[in-house]
Design an enzyme around this catalytic site. Structure first.
Site: not given
Ligand code: GCV
Length: 693
Positions: A295, A363, A368, A396
């Protein structure tokens, strides 16, 4: 004033009939460490004789904290003073923190005897953990005489990762500003920093990365090292080591070098000198967390080097003093393979090449932190690399702070998953650890909502013992945080346990993913198809058209499924036998695809959205009934959040259905309410000010 006494007596009698703590207004700051007054047998066991809390190791900072916690907690729970020295005939809680038969690393043993209980540990930290465990048991109403067991952390590293920026903004933070007041450090250390350490220690957290993985290089400058050292000093007695997110390009950004190439001798020397400088100020500095080539963050690939080259260079700088935690969250807009497959493709070939003091942090799933993801195929696939699990505590993708979603069931699902490589995910990461992206902020209740405290708590408890059930954790937390009344717990615990599934149902049912709006990730936007980076488009994930929906990751599609061990891949290879919760994650199927329920895929999808909305309404009803058990302030706060959640669940359902209908041209099943608005309305909604972006 003759009426006063009887009136007071009547009030007292009335209050005594109410469930405990109903009358006290609370703001949530005390978290699960309220130590509310005990009653019945649990109280009698502690008050039958005078109570004393003692240790021969008093004077050690950690032991002193344990003693103070026990004295304050017991005093709150019993309403009596607690003596600091043994008195004849007293019930004695003793800390023996130098016991050779207990393991190091925080283990402890709680041993009851006729005159009290002794916490045995090999070291002060074990005593501190034992003290918190004892308080946890007592606070749940367990009589002292029934407490006796040994415990030890399953994982050595149990850490929080803060995505807090030095200017106070928290990336993906929904609880206000950052808890770290960098501006005023090192001179001013907010009491919150102590209360934070205390909360963490009470659930076994022993490492904290204080800054965002999207890191600012200046946090490695001397002026920040002194700030960090002040925090490290404050947290050391609580067993917490500090770590820093390090920007890979720091030698260039702040070091005056023309490059950050990990094989360049000057770059290596810069990191070594930087590590030495940090260790001079913080002898137990934990190490660096690095987000590289992800990113837009700089990394070794900018110089044609591998992740192992980059990680090993920093590991060499730390030496045996600390650890490099290198994130595997990588994907690239220049790679047109399935985003799901990219991290595995980059990292698995490097297995065995990382230095011993490098940990690769993975993760829970390959995309994500979605409301539901299958476990990451890297788990079990790198037997010669130390892998650590990264979970996201801040929500999130699960409704921010206002949606009630207890995440222990999500983490339990991942930890229990059989990788097909001879170990569950929990077994793969147990020798290393777990990291959770923190959900703390400056809000008085720390997490933005009372129920989000449960996720912080659950993360710590699972990192300590991944075999704990979500139910056990929910019960522990709710009893300590709100009320230990069985009627309350029997109602609130099932509500918590079903809450994450409700979010999955109204946001991304049946294996759908990443349908949130762009950037801030608030609210639905399955219609977004035109962003420059393909893998940031919801359309990339759902692939819906008139014929069907879902992402084919089988050999007919991207073949990402092949990254799982054969026994695991086999479970998900055929849409007819794939568990519906993963169906659209791995398969593209027709809207008429027959589901195990007997419904078509389309009818099942609608059913799931409706179930999610209904579950939120049921949570609100349950919570309303629990008013007598919870102080008015926190009860109202939760009620108001549930009202937001009920509206937003409907919004998710309606906007999603309106969009799917625009794609498949289908009617809703008979009896199903139509979306409240036309699709254009949902598409017109924008939230540039949404928090956490
Ligand atoms: C810190 C997601 C989030 C980003 C986060 C990133 C990461 O993409 O939206 O905010 O960046 O994950 O884990 O690095």
């Amino acid at each position: 004033m003759i009426w006063k006494a009887p009136f007071a007596a009547v009030v007292a009698a009335f209050l005594a009939m109410l469930p405990s703590n109903a009358a006290q207004a609370e703001d949530g700051y005390d978290l699960w460490l309220r130590h509310a007054p005990l009653e019945g047998e649990a109280l009698d066991a502690l008050t039958v004789r005078p109570l004393a809390v003692v240790s021969d190791q008093a004077g050690n900072a950690t032991v002193d904290i344990a003693l103070a916690e026990l004295r304050a907690g017991l005093s709150n729970m019993t309403g009596r003073a607690v003596a600091t020295a043994a008195e004849p005939g007293a019930t004695l809680i003793a800390l023996d923190c130098d016991h050779p038969q207990i393991a190091d690393g925080g283990a402890f043993s709680l041993n009851g005897s006729s005159n009290g209980l002794t916490v045995y540990a090999f070291e002060p930290l074990g005593c501190l953990y034992g003290a918190y465990a004892l308080l946890r048991d007592l606070a749940q109403g367990t009589p002292l005489g029934e407490i006796g067991y040994s415990d030890a952390p399953a994982m050595p590293l149990r850490m929080l990762n803060h995505w807090d920026n030095p200017d106070g903004h928290v990336e993906r933070g929904y609880a206000g500003r950052s808890i770290f007041d960098w501006w005023h450090l090192p001179e001013r250390l907010d009491q919150r920093m102590i209360d934070y350490a205390r909360a963490n220690a009470s659930i076994g957290i022993n490492g904290v990365v204080v800054n965002n993985v999207n890191a600012r290089a200046f946090m490695l400058e001397p002026r920040y090292i002194v700030k960090l050292a002040r925090l490290a000093d404050a947290w050391r007695p609580y067993g917490i080591r500090v770590y820093l997110s390090a920007r890979f390009s720091a030698p260039r950004d702040i070091g005056g070098l023309p490059t950050a190439d990990p094989l360049d001798p000057a770059v290596r020397a810069w990191w070594k000198a930087k590590a030495d400088e940090i260790y001079a100020a913080i002898p137990d500095f934990g190490g660096f967390l690095v987000k590289a080539n992800s990113e837009g963050q700089p990394g070794p690939q900018d110089y044609g080097r591998t992740h192992a080259d980059g990680a090993n260079m920093m590991a060499e700088a730390l030496g045996d003093r600390g650890t490099v935690i290198w994130r595997a969250f990588v994907y690239s807009e220049f790679d047109d393979t399935d985003r799901h497959a990219q991290a595995y493709a980059e990292f698995v070939p490097l297995d065995g090449q990382f230095a011993p003091n490098v940990i690769v942090q993975v993760k829970n799933g390959a995309i994500d932190f979605q409301p539901r993801e299958p476990f990451h195929p890297m788990f079990g696939a790198m037997p010669n690399t130390r892998l650590m699990l990264e979970a996201q505590i801040t929500k999130e993708y699960l409704g921010f702070a206002s949606h009630l979603a207890f995440l222990a069931p999500m983490w339990e699902e991942v930890l229990e998953a059989d990788t097909g490589h001879g170990a569950t995910v929990a077994e793969v990461v147990a020798p290393v650890g777990m990291a959770g992206v923190a959900n703390t902020g400056s809000d008085r209740n720390w997490s933005g909502s009372d129920f989000d405290q449960a996720n912080w708590y659950a993360f710590g408890r699972l990192a300590w013992d991944p075999s704990l059930s979500s139910e056990t954790i929910a019960r522990e937390w709710a009893a300590q945080t709100f009320s230990r009344a069985p009627a309350f717990l029997d109602s609130v615990v099932p509500m918590m346990l079903g809450s994450r599934e409700a979010v999955v149902d109204y946001m991304t049912p049946l294996g759908l993913a990443h349908l949130m709006d762009t950037g801030h990730h608030y609210g639905p936007a399955p219609w977004v198809c035109d962003l420059e980076r393909p893998e940031w488009n919801p359309c990339y994930y759902h692939r819906a058209d008139a014929h069907g929906i879902g992402f084919d990751r089988t050999e007919r599609g991207t073949h990402a499924l092949a990254q799982y061990a054969p026994s695991v891949a086999a479970q998900w290879a055929d849409p007819a036998t794939t568990d519906p919760i993963w169906l659209l994650w791995f398969h593209r199927v027709s809207w008429d695809h027959p589901m195990p329920s007997g419904r078509s895929l389309w009818a099942e999808l609608v059913h799931r959205y409706d179930s999610g909305v209904a579950a939120v309404d049921a949570m609100a009803a349950t919570w309303a009934d629990l008013a007598p058990y919870v102080d008015a302030q926190r009860h109202r706060a939760v009620t108001e959040n549930l009202a937001i959640q009920a509206n937003e669940a409907r919004w998710w359902r309606d906007a999603s259905l309106a969009y799917w209908q625009s794609v498949n041209g289908r009617e809703l099943p008979a009896g199903t309410p139509s979306p409240a608005h036309a699709l254009d309305y949902y598409r017109s909604l924008t939230f540039p000010e949404a928090p956490g972006n």
